[in-house]
Motif scaffolding. Sequence first.
Motif, mmCIF file in Angstrom:
data_model
loop_
_atom_site.group_PDB
_atom_site.id
_atom_site.type_symbol
_atom_site.label_atom_id
_atom_site.label_comp_id
_atom_site.label_asym_id
_atom_site.label_seq_id
_atom_site.Cartn_x
_atom_site.Cartn_y
_atom_site.Cartn_z
ATOM 1 N N ALA A 81 -11.237 4.177 -11.549
ATOM 2 C CA ALA A 81 -12.061 5.384 -11.664
ATOM 3 C C ALA A 81 -13.062 5.255 -12.798
ATOM 4 C CB ALA A 81 -11.165 6.603 -11.877
ATOM 5 N N ARG A 82 -12.662 4.582 -13.863
ATOM 6 C CA ARG A 82 -13.553 4.380 -15.003
ATOM 7 C C ARG A 82 -14.780 3.575 -14.606
ATOM 8 N NH1 ARG A 82 -10.819 3.610 -20.727
ATOM 9 N NH2 ARG A 82 -10.160 5.663 -20.011
ATOM 10 N N LEU A 83 -14.657 2.750 -13.587
ATOM 11 C CA LEU A 83 -15.795 1.970 -13.087
ATOM 12 C C LEU A 83 -16.469 2.654 -11.901
ATOM 13 C CD1 LEU A 83 -14.298 -1.645 -13.208
ATOM 14 C CD2 LEU A 83 -15.601 -0.425 -14.962
ATOM 15 N N GLY A 84 -16.037 3.898 -11.614
ATOM 16 C CA GLY A 84 -16.649 4.635 -10.513
ATOM 17 C C GLY A 84 -16.111 4.263 -9.159
ATOM 18 N N CYS A 85 -14.900 3.692 -9.100
ATOM 19 C CA CYS A 85 -14.288 3.271 -7.835
ATOM 20 C C CYS A 85 -13.033 4.095 -7.551
ATOM 21 C CB CYS A 85 -13.923 1.787 -7.895
ATOM 22 S SG CYS A 85 -15.346 0.703 -8.118
ATOM 23 N N LEU A 86 -12.738 4.224 -6.277
ATOM 24 C CA LEU A 86 -11.617 5.039 -5.827
ATOM 25 C C LEU A 86 -10.495 4.145 -5.317
ATOM 26 C CD1 LEU A 86 -10.720 8.030 -5.107
ATOM 27 C CD2 LEU A 86 -11.660 7.565 -2.832
ATOM 28 N N VAL A 87 -9.244 4.435 -5.716
ATOM 29 C CA VAL A 87 -8.077 3.715 -5.211
ATOM 30 C C VAL A 87 -7.282 4.662 -4.317
ATOM 31 C CG1 VAL A 87 -5.888 2.594 -5.795
ATOM 32 C CG2 VAL A 87 -7.929 2.154 -7.171
ATOM 33 N N VAL A 88 -7.042 4.240 -3.086
ATOM 34 C CA VAL A 88 -6.320 5.048 -2.098
ATOM 35 C C VAL A 88 -5.048 4.313 -1.707
ATOM 36 C CG1 VAL A 88 -6.410 6.076 0.204
ATOM 37 C CG2 VAL A 88 -8.468 6.011 -1.226
ATOM 38 N N SER A 89 -3.918 4.969 -1.771
ATOM 39 C CA SER A 89 -2.658 4.359 -1.341
ATOM 40 C C SER A 89 -2.587 4.356 0.177
ATOM 41 C CB SER A 89 -1.464 5.137 -1.910
ATOM 42 O OG SER A 89 -1.404 5.010 -3.302
ATOM 43 N N ASP A 90 -2.334 3.197 0.747
ATOM 44 C CA ASP A 90 -2.185 3.089 2.204
ATOM 45 C C ASP A 90 -1.204 1.973 2.506
ATOM 46 O OD1 ASP A 90 -2.395 2.959 4.979
ATOM 47 O OD2 ASP A 90 -4.491 3.572 4.922
ATOM 48 N N GLU A 91 0.058 2.306 2.354
ATOM 49 C CA GLU A 91 1.117 1.320 2.527
ATOM 50 C C GLU A 91 1.112 0.724 3.932
ATOM 51 O OE1 GLU A 91 3.312 -0.826 0.400
ATOM 52 O OE2 GLU A 91 3.207 1.164 -0.479
ATOM 53 N N LYS A 92 0.898 1.576 4.929
ATOM 54 C CA LYS A 92 0.995 1.111 6.312
ATOM 55 C C LYS A 92 -0.123 0.136 6.669
ATOM 56 C CE LYS A 92 2.929 0.924 10.289
ATOM 57 N NZ LYS A 92 4.228 0.220 10.408
ATOM 58 N N LEU A 93 -1.365 0.504 6.330
ATOM 59 C CA LEU A 93 -2.482 -0.377 6.675
ATOM 60 C C LEU A 93 -2.404 -1.687 5.908
ATOM 61 C CD1 LEU A 93 -5.024 -0.741 8.316
ATOM 62 C CD2 LEU A 93 -6.311 0.400 6.513
ATOM 63 N N MET A 94 -2.070 -1.632 4.630
ATOM 64 C CA MET A 94 -1.954 -2.846 3.828
ATOM 65 C C MET A 94 -0.851 -3.758 4.334
ATOM 66 S SD MET A 94 -4.217 -3.109 1.361
ATOM 67 C CE MET A 94 -3.488 -4.023 0.004
ATOM 68 N N SER A 95 0.174 -3.185 4.961
ATOM 69 C CA SER A 95 1.283 -4.001 5.464
ATOM 70 C C SER A 95 0.854 -4.890 6.621
ATOM 71 C CB SER A 95 2.450 -3.110 5.902
ATOM 72 O OG SER A 95 2.143 -2.426 7.112
ATOM 73 N N GLY A 96 -0.364 -4.663 7.123
ATOM 74 C CA GLY A 96 -0.857 -5.510 8.201
ATOM 75 C C GLY A 96 -0.971 -6.961 7.821
ATOM 76 N N TYR A 97 -1.094 -7.246 6.517
ATOM 77 C CA TYR A 97 -1.123 -8.633 6.065
ATOM 78 C C TYR A 97 0.228 -9.312 6.272
ATOM 79 C CZ TYR A 97 -5.480 -7.550 3.583
ATOM 80 O OH TYR A 97 -6.763 -7.193 3.252
ATOM 81 N N TRP A 98 1.284 -8.499 6.297
ATOM 82 C CA TRP A 98 2.639 -9.055 6.398
ATOM 83 C C TRP A 98 3.321 -8.590 7.679
ATOM 84 C CZ3 TRP A 98 0.532 -7.073 1.847
ATOM 85 C CH2 TRP A 98 0.249 -8.040 0.881
ATOM 86 N N SER A 99 2.535 -8.498 8.760
ATOM 87 C CA SER A 99 3.054 -8.156 10.091
ATOM 88 C C SER A 99 3.698 -6.780 10.119
ATOM 89 C CB SER A 99 4.061 -9.219 10.558
ATOM 90 O OG SER A 99 3.491 -10.504 10.485
ATOM 91 N N GLY A 100 3.127 -5.838 9.399
ATOM 92 C CA GLY A 100 3.724 -4.507 9.356
ATOM 93 C C GLY A 100 3.146 -3.527 10.354
ATOM 94 N N ILE A 101 2.153 -3.947 11.142
ATOM 95 C CA ILE A 101 1.556 -3.076 12.152
ATOM 96 C C ILE A 101 1.887 -3.642 13.520
ATOM 97 C CG2 ILE A 101 -0.595 -2.086 13.028
ATOM 98 C CD1 ILE A 101 -1.748 -2.359 10.238
ATOM 99 N N GLY A 102 2.449 -2.799 14.365
ATOM 100 C CA GLY A 102 3.009 -3.312 15.612
ATOM 101 C C GLY A 102 2.058 -3.430 16.781
ATOM 102 N N SER A 103 0.926 -2.710 16.773
ATOM 103 C CA SER A 103 0.059 -2.726 17.950
ATOM 104 C C SER A 103 -1.379 -2.451 17.561
ATOM 105 C CB SER A 103 0.520 -1.662 18.948
ATOM 106 O OG SER A 103 0.278 -0.356 18.440
ATOM 107 N N GLU A 104 -2.303 -2.848 18.447
ATOM 108 C CA GLU A 104 -3.715 -2.596 18.214
ATOM 109 C C GLU A 104 -4.003 -1.094 18.213
ATOM 110 O OE1 GLU A 104 -6.266 -4.749 20.809
ATOM 111 O OE2 GLU A 104 -5.237 -6.653 20.502
#
Length: 323
Positions: free
Chosen positions: A251-274
Amino acid sequence: MKHGPDRTALATEAFTTYRHLVPDAALREFISALSGVPQPARGPLTVQNALDYVYLLGHDTAGQTVVMPAPTVLAEVPIAMAIDAAHTWGRFSELCPAEAADLRAELAGAAVWASYEDYRDAYAEHGGPPPLDDEGWSCGSEDVDDDDVDEDEVEAPPPPEPEVRAHWEALDWTRQQRAPLDGEEVDMCILSQLGWDNCLTMFDPLVDMRYALPDRIAQLLLRSWYATAGDGPFWAFKDDVTEDIIRKAFARLGCLVVSDEKLMSGYWSGIGSEKEYAALAARYEGQDQTFRNLLAALPVVTVDETDPFLFDDLFEEEEEEDA
């Protein structure tokens, strides 16, 4: 009727061309004058995708905090999903032709035998399968003294094609003996290991986080580490960097951090379908103004981004309560 130039298009081109070449404040003033639209003092310009200032936070399979730019997540997760959904190289090539072709070309370029034809020629030269050492690399042809060559010796007939092909197919592509064949297995685990072994260039959040985050964030809040097998370097937030500190630093650099556990889990096969991925991605795509509003609501803090102590105050220990 004579029309003037498309000022928005010119401003967009100017932003793309000069964004890393001139000071940010000067660029904002220039884009404001060129486009005719006043620009905010921080955060995304009107000619810029707001998601460039949005980072997604999640955790890997070991619970380590991982932060990645939203556009990167939206671009890379579908590829990781396709790799695991495909099961074979042939199917992966159908789902993601360009990405599969790039990976296969890189594997072929580093393989012992770049093509079946090369292997077939070496097979004929040796009169059998070319030798491989314990690491799976070719031992090459043994040096032969010209004096030992019998010019009258009858040349052996070429080996049967099915025999050569069978030996070729029995080679192990995961050990870079040859490029992968269409029917062979592929998944993120195999490719990640090849990447960690420096045998393949591919996206990996734990490797690429250093270069995906704002430079000041990476310099002061990240540390590098290696696995016991020598894999790495991987990048992780330092032990005393909490998720609250991460949000405040961005935030100090003007950027936003959003928690999204489910979408990020796509790197580790955490999303089951398109279909499931499409629903997750819809929360970001086409929501430009929503994120502009969230970015505009971040607390404005006047900082010098070159200050080596930029985030030190975020680590101040809380005063102990009186007993």
